[in-house]
Design a protein around this motif. Structure first.
Motif, PDB file in Angstrom:
ATOM      1  N   ALA A  33      12.299 -40.227  55.214  1.00 26.73           N
ATOM      2  CA  ALA A  33      12.790 -39.178  54.312  1.00 26.73           C
ATOM      3  C   ALA A  33      14.304 -39.263  54.193  1.00 26.73           C
ATOM      4  O   ALA A  33      14.993 -39.598  55.156  1.00 26.73           O
ATOM      5  N   SER A  35      17.318 -36.637  52.552  1.00 27.48           N
ATOM      6  CA  SER A  35      17.469 -35.302  51.964  1.00 27.48           C
ATOM      7  C   SER A  35      18.800 -35.109  51.249  1.00 27.48           C
ATOM      8  O   SER A  35      19.113 -33.993  50.835  1.00 27.48           O
ATOM      9  N   VAL A  36      19.566 -36.184  51.085  1.00 30.80           N
ATOM     10  CA  VAL A  36      20.836 -36.088  50.367  1.00 30.80           C
ATOM     11  C   VAL A  36      20.994 -37.277  49.423  1.00 30.80           C
ATOM     12  O   VAL A  36      20.341 -38.300  49.582  1.00 30.80           O
ATOM     13  N   ASP A  40      26.478 -35.193  47.157  1.00 29.06           N
ATOM     14  CA  ASP A  40      26.049 -33.938  47.779  1.00 29.06           C
ATOM     15  C   ASP A  40      27.028 -33.493  48.856  1.00 29.06           C
ATOM     16  O   ASP A  40      27.526 -34.317  49.615  1.00 29.06           O
ATOM     17  N   GLN A  46      23.751 -30.876  59.586  1.00 23.41           N
ATOM     18  CA  GLN A  46      22.702 -30.765  58.567  1.00 23.41           C
ATOM     19  C   GLN A  46      21.817 -32.008  58.589  1.00 23.41           C
ATOM     20  O   GLN A  46      22.324 -33.122  58.580  1.00 23.41           O
ATOM     21  N   THR A  59      15.312 -37.106  63.489  1.00 24.99           N
ATOM     22  CA  THR A  59      16.051 -36.497  62.396  1.00 24.99           C
ATOM     23  C   THR A  59      17.523 -36.820  62.591  1.00 24.99           C
ATOM     24  O   THR A  59      18.100 -36.528  63.637  1.00 24.99           O
TER      25      THR A  59
END
Length: 93
Positions: A33, A35-36, A40, A46, A59
């Motif tokens: 994954a 997420s940015v 951004d 984060q 993560t």
């Protein structure tokens, strides 16, 4: 009980897989994954990417507040340990 300890990734918070301007894969793995995107804004800590390494999910987080300059990987890509996934724009000042 052992799996609970396995989720704690050395350097996941500060250091290890992150430096001031980069997020790196600490271990070889597959990007599952992102997420940015470039441009951004992110905050320190984060979540920015998820890497599956040795059947564990890691993560990866932003090392500092800033703006994403580039994302060098795609979801599904297999990475070598040490590969830079995300670079933040340099801080002026």
């Amino acid at each position: 009980a052992e799996q609970a300890d396995a989720r704690r990734v050395p350097g996941a918070e500060v250091g290890g897989g992150v430096s001031g301007d980069e997020v790196r894969a600490e271990l070889p793995g597959i990007v599952t994954a992102l997420s940015v995107r470039a441009g951004d804004a992110v905050s320190a800590g984060q979540p920015v990417a998820v890497l599956e390494a040795m059947k564990l999910v890691h993560t990866l987080t932003a090392p500092r507040d800033g703006v994403v300059a580039s994302v060098a990987v795609t979801v599904g890509e297999t990475l070598a340990g040490g590969t830079v996934l995300i670079r933040l724009a340099p801080v002026d000042g």
